[in-house]
Design an enzyme around this catalytic site. Structure first.
Site, PDB file in Angstrom:
ATOM      1  N   HIS A  58       0.833  -1.276   0.157  1.00  0.00           N
ATOM      2  CA  HIS A  58       0.172   0.047   0.025  1.00  0.00           C
ATOM      3  C   HIS A  58       0.746   1.293   0.114  1.00  0.00           C
ATOM      4  CE1 HIS A  58      -3.953  -1.953   1.792  1.00  0.00           C
ATOM      5  NE2 HIS A  58      -3.585  -2.752   1.006  1.00  0.00           N
ATOM      6  N   GLU A  60       1.029   3.887   1.833  1.00  0.00           N
ATOM      7  CA  GLU A  60       1.441   4.279   3.265  1.00  0.00           C
ATOM      8  C   GLU A  60       2.584   3.295   3.776  1.00  0.00           C
ATOM      9  OE1 GLU A  60      -1.757   3.501   2.280  1.00  0.00           O
ATOM     10  OE2 GLU A  60      -3.258   4.128   3.587  1.00  0.00           O
ATOM     11  N   CYS A  88      -6.202   1.861   5.726  1.00  0.00           N
ATOM     12  CA  CYS A  88      -6.920   0.474   6.430  1.00  0.00           C
ATOM     13  C   CYS A  88      -6.212   0.274   7.668  1.00  0.00           C
ATOM     14  CB  CYS A  88      -6.821  -0.490   5.197  1.00  0.00           C
ATOM     15  SG  CYS A  88      -4.822  -1.135   5.159  1.00  0.00           S
ATOM     16  N   CYS A  91      -2.437  -0.480   7.364  1.00  0.00           N
ATOM     17  CA  CYS A  91      -1.752   0.695   7.279  1.00  0.00           C
ATOM     18  C   CYS A  91      -1.804   1.881   8.650  1.00  0.00           C
ATOM     19  CB  CYS A  91      -2.093   1.539   6.292  1.00  0.00           C
ATOM     20  SG  CYS A  91      -1.590   0.880   4.429  1.00  0.00           S
TER      21      CYS A  91
END
Length: 159
Positions: A58, A60, A88, A91
């Site tokens: 992801h 992040e 999410c 993260c």
């Protein structure tokens, strides 16, 4: 929030949106993230799950790794994370582990958001670290890019 702070946040979110656009162009879910240590950009990333075949890739997560390498420390104190979509649970957990004090995000994620939508991990008093959160910054622009991406994916018959 002062007008000058808001303008600074917008400029930095624009950089995260540029990263999201790169993801879009690579047929990745268009999420972008940048991290600033005080006034210095130390990370810029976008989703790369498809490219890297990695479920943890992801924006992040990649940005946090870049920032830790740039600063030579896993503690990302005095940093601000800007991300185009609400983080999410994975993260948000990484944000807490990295001790990032401030998170600014664009679009809310009602299906997986772990900052305000489904869970409130970054402000949970049971945890040893909490973050200041600015939500909804440039949410329309961030959300439109995601909508455009998923509309195109559906038209192409992709997952």
């Amino acid at each position: 929030m002062s007008t000058s702070d808001l303008e600074l946040h917008r400029q930095r979110m624009q950089m995260a949106l540029q990263q999201a656009q790169r993801a879009f162009e690579q047929e990745e879910v268009p999420v972008g993230a940048v991290i600033f240590h005080q006034d210095r950009l130390v990370a810029a990333a976008h989703n790369q799950r498809e490219t890297l075949r990695d479920p943890t890739a992801h924006a992040e997560m990649i940005a946090i790794t870049q920032a830790a390498q740039a600063l030579g420390d896993w503690r990302l104190q005095e940093c601000t994370l800007y991300v185009t979509l609400e983080p999410c649970a994975m993260c948000a957990g990484a944000i807490l582990q990295a001790r990032i004090p401030t998170v600014v995000y664009g679009a809310s994620d009602p299906k997986a958001g772990a900052v305000e939508s489904l869970y409130r991990l970054l402000s949970d008093p049971r945890l040893n670290h909490r973050c200041q959160v600015v939500s909804g910054l440039m949410a329309q622009q961030c959300g439109e890019l995601l909508t455009q991406f998923f509309r195109r994916q559906r038209a192409l018959g992709k997952k």
